[in-house]
Design a protein around this motif. Structure first.
Motif, mmCIF file in Angstrom:
data_model
loop_
_atom_site.group_PDB
_atom_site.id
_atom_site.type_symbol
_atom_site.label_atom_id
_atom_site.label_comp_id
_atom_site.label_asym_id
_atom_site.label_seq_id
_atom_site.Cartn_x
_atom_site.Cartn_y
_atom_site.Cartn_z
ATOM 1 N N LEU A 95 0.832 -1.195 0.000
ATOM 2 C CA LEU A 95 0.000 0.000 0.000
ATOM 3 C C LEU A 95 0.870 1.250 0.000
ATOM 4 O O LEU A 95 2.036 1.208 0.417
ATOM 5 C CB LEU A 95 -0.899 0.024 1.247
ATOM 6 C CG LEU A 95 -1.826 -1.162 1.495
ATOM 7 C CD1 LEU A 95 -2.471 -1.032 2.872
ATOM 8 C CD2 LEU A 95 -2.888 -1.264 0.408
ATOM 9 N N SER A 96 0.284 2.362 -0.420
ATOM 10 C CA SER A 96 0.896 3.676 -0.205
ATOM 11 C C SER A 96 0.317 4.220 1.091
ATOM 12 O O SER A 96 -0.865 4.568 1.156
ATOM 13 C CB SER A 96 0.557 4.619 -1.369
ATOM 14 O OG SER A 96 1.078 4.139 -2.586
ATOM 15 N N MET A 97 1.137 4.269 2.134
ATOM 16 C CA MET A 97 0.616 4.601 3.455
ATOM 17 C C MET A 97 0.269 6.085 3.564
ATOM 18 O O MET A 97 0.982 6.952 3.054
ATOM 19 C CB MET A 97 1.627 4.232 4.529
ATOM 20 C CG MET A 97 1.893 2.731 4.610
ATOM 21 S SD MET A 97 0.397 1.753 4.909
ATOM 22 C CE MET A 97 -0.024 2.275 6.573
ATOM 23 N N LEU A 98 -0.845 6.359 4.237
ATOM 24 C CA LEU A 98 -1.270 7.728 4.483
ATOM 25 C C LEU A 98 -0.511 8.279 5.691
ATOM 26 O O LEU A 98 -0.312 7.558 6.687
ATOM 27 C CB LEU A 98 -2.777 7.769 4.709
ATOM 28 C CG LEU A 98 -3.584 7.380 3.459
ATOM 29 C CD1 LEU A 98 -5.055 7.170 3.810
ATOM 30 C CD2 LEU A 98 -3.462 8.439 2.379
ATOM 31 N N GLU A 209 -3.907 2.782 11.319
ATOM 32 C CA GLU A 209 -3.182 3.341 10.188
ATOM 33 C C GLU A 209 -3.801 2.801 8.907
ATOM 34 O O GLU A 209 -4.301 1.674 8.861
ATOM 35 C CB GLU A 209 -1.694 3.003 10.273
ATOM 36 C CG GLU A 209 -1.017 3.648 11.475
ATOM 37 C CD GLU A 209 0.498 3.611 11.390
ATOM 38 O OE1 GLU A 209 1.035 3.816 10.271
ATOM 39 O OE2 GLU A 209 1.138 3.398 12.423
ATOM 40 N N PHE A 210 -3.747 3.621 7.866
ATOM 41 C CA PHE A 210 -4.395 3.289 6.609
ATOM 42 C C PHE A 210 -3.452 3.570 5.444
ATOM 43 O O PHE A 210 -2.534 4.381 5.546
ATOM 44 C CB PHE A 210 -5.671 4.123 6.427
ATOM 45 C CG PHE A 210 -6.699 3.943 7.512
ATOM 46 C CD1 PHE A 210 -7.700 3.002 7.396
ATOM 47 C CD2 PHE A 210 -6.666 4.727 8.659
ATOM 48 C CE1 PHE A 210 -8.664 2.840 8.386
ATOM 49 C CE2 PHE A 210 -7.610 4.584 9.665
ATOM 50 C CZ PHE A 210 -8.619 3.631 9.525
ATOM 51 N N GLY A 211 -3.715 2.897 4.333
ATOM 52 C CA GLY A 211 -2.968 3.134 3.115
ATOM 53 C C GLY A 211 -3.893 3.079 1.913
ATOM 54 O O GLY A 211 -5.094 2.796 2.042
ATOM 55 N N LEU A 212 -3.336 3.332 0.743
ATOM 56 C CA LEU A 212 -4.085 3.280 -0.506
ATOM 57 C C LEU A 212 -3.595 2.104 -1.340
ATOM 58 O O LEU A 212 -2.380 1.880 -1.461
ATOM 59 C CB LEU A 212 -3.886 4.566 -1.306
ATOM 60 C CG LEU A 212 -4.303 5.882 -0.648
ATOM 61 C CD1 LEU A 212 -3.941 7.046 -1.571
ATOM 62 C CD2 LEU A 212 -5.789 5.897 -0.335
ATOM 63 N N ASP A 213 -4.544 1.338 -1.914
ATOM 64 C CA ASP A 213 -4.144 0.278 -2.832
ATOM 65 C C ASP A 213 -3.958 0.858 -4.231
ATOM 66 O O ASP A 213 -4.078 2.075 -4.448
ATOM 67 C CB ASP A 213 -5.143 -0.883 -2.809
ATOM 68 C CG ASP A 213 -6.524 -0.495 -3.330
ATOM 69 O OD1 ASP A 213 -6.666 0.576 -3.965
ATOM 70 O OD2 ASP A 213 -7.478 -1.284 -3.106
ATOM 71 N N ASP A 214 -3.659 0.000 -5.200
ATOM 72 C CA ASP A 214 -3.361 0.470 -6.552
ATOM 73 C C ASP A 214 -4.553 1.146 -7.217
ATOM 74 O O ASP A 214 -4.384 1.922 -8.174
ATOM 75 C CB ASP A 214 -2.887 -0.695 -7.422
ATOM 76 C CG ASP A 214 -1.517 -1.215 -7.003
ATOM 77 O OD1 ASP A 214 -0.784 -0.458 -6.347
ATOM 78 O OD2 ASP A 214 -1.183 -2.367 -7.332
ATOM 79 N N ASP A 215 -5.754 0.863 -6.732
ATOM 80 C CA ASP A 215 -6.958 1.475 -7.295
ATOM 81 C C ASP A 215 -7.385 2.734 -6.555
ATOM 82 O O ASP A 215 -8.431 3.310 -6.854
ATOM 83 C CB ASP A 215 -8.110 0.460 -7.281
ATOM 84 C CG ASP A 215 -7.831 -0.746 -8.157
ATOM 85 O OD1 ASP A 215 -7.248 -0.556 -9.246
ATOM 86 O OD2 ASP A 215 -8.171 -1.877 -7.757
ATOM 87 N N GLY A 216 -6.582 3.145 -5.561
ATOM 88 C CA GLY A 216 -6.897 4.353 -4.813
ATOM 89 C C GLY A 216 -7.878 4.144 -3.677
ATOM 90 O O GLY A 216 -8.366 5.121 -3.089
ATOM 91 N N ASN A 217 -8.164 2.886 -3.337
ATOM 92 C CA ASN A 217 -9.071 2.598 -2.222
ATOM 93 C C ASN A 217 -8.328 2.687 -0.897
ATOM 94 O O ASN A 217 -7.166 2.283 -0.799
ATOM 95 C CB ASN A 217 -9.661 1.196 -2.364
ATOM 96 C CG ASN A 217 -10.447 1.018 -3.640
ATOM 97 O OD1 ASN A 217 -11.320 1.813 -3.948
ATOM 98 N ND2 ASN A 217 -10.120 -0.024 -4.396
ATOM 99 N N ILE A 218 -8.990 3.196 0.137
ATOM 100 C CA ILE A 218 -8.395 3.247 1.472
ATOM 101 C C ILE A 218 -8.489 1.870 2.113
ATOM 102 O O ILE A 218 -9.555 1.242 2.130
ATOM 103 C CB ILE A 218 -9.088 4.305 2.345
ATOM 104 C CG1 ILE A 218 -8.854 5.702 1.762
ATOM 105 C CG2 ILE A 218 -8.563 4.248 3.782
ATOM 106 C CD1 ILE A 218 -9.534 6.821 2.535
#
Length: 297
Positions: A95-98, A209-218
């Protein structure tokens, strides 16, 4: 067997290994208090953290997706199929972490209580007059913070500041992401706090903690409602007006506070033993299961 690779990232407790299009997150037995990694470890702590997160991820999968794929080392490369990693490892989505920690408080305690005594607020949120230490709040409050580097302290920020903070990393998305993180955080807390309460445990506060997947979902990530990220109190004997006993690392924190200047960030064996016993009791009360540990695997 292939040699164990070096982690691509290492936190106070966790080590993260690259596995191609996935990650392997390993919870060590290290313990940190007051943002300091202590000199000795709490045996089996990593298993408690991993298996507790697994339990909550499964319980809340109806609310939102999470990053967990598997906690079975048979699903991981051969070098992870040994005692060092067994029970402590989680195969995860990348994920891309927020860049904020999402803290929710259902009861007034800790730094929130200290702030309330000064000016009647917690992280800039005005609370009703007359609250006692450890009182349940009328509604859970969302108090985000920045993510600090190891050895530094997180900084509490307002919801409005979280919008600005997110906007820097994700232009045009700050308000949307901030609102979603707040709403997910409160929803997750309410479901899990109600579940734990029915099993004799109060979840006073926690962080997500949250991140974004490749589709931009949290996507919910990292750890979830573990003794390292939460305050668990026994419902039996709960009495507002003072601090409560805990099923978390508060016992270790309290010992360090009471022996300030004497410990060199090292816990005596009896404190280590008591700490893991507390962790295991909390795990068993919540899940209804006995955890496989070094003592009984």
């Amino acid at each position: 067997m292939n040699p164990i690779p070096k982690p691509i990232a290492e936190g106070k407790v966790r080590e993260i290994y690259d596995n191609g299009d996935t990650l392997i997150m390993v919870c060590t037995d290290r313990i940190s208090c007051f943002d300091v990694i202590l000199n000795n470890e709490v045996r089996d702590k990593g298993r408690v953290l991993t298996q507790m997160s697994r339990f909550w991820f499964e319980l809340t999968s109806d609310i939102m997706p999470n990053h967990m794929i598997s906690v079975d080392t048979a699903d991981m490369p051969e070098e992870f199929r040994n005692e060092r990693f067994e029970g402590r490892s989680m195969l995860c989505k990348k994920l891309s972490m927020l860049p904020i920690e999402c803290i929710v408080r259902g009861y007034i305690t800790g730094s929130g209580w200290a702030s309330y005594q000064k000016n009647g607020t917690v992280c800039g949120i005005t609370l009703p007059e007359g609250l006692r230490e450890s009182d349940k709040l009328p509604e859970p409050i969302y108090t985000p913070s920045t993510k600090a580097e190891i050895g530094e302290h997180d900084e509490n920020i307002s919801f409005e500041q979280s919008v600005t903070h997110l906007e820097k990393s994700f232009p045009g998305k700050g308000q949307e992401y901030a609102e979603k993180l707040r709403d997910y955080t409160i929803a997750l807390y309410k479901k899990c706090a109600d579940y734990a309460y029915e099993r004799g445990i109060i979840i006073a506060d926690t962080k997500f903690e949250f991140g974004l997947d490749d589709d931009g979902n949290i996507v919910l990530a990292d750890e979830m409602l573990t003794p390292d990220s939460s305050r668990f109190w026994p419902l039996d004997g709960y009495e507002p007006g003072h601090a409560q006993p805990s099923y978390d690392k508060q016992y270790a924190r309290d010992w360090l506070k009471s022996h300030e200047g004497e410990h060199d960030w090292t816990l005596p064996q009896d404190v280590l033993d008591k700490t893991i016993a507390i962790y295991l009791e909390g795990y068993e009360k919540i899940t209804g299961k006995v955890l496989a540990t070094d003592a009984n695997v």
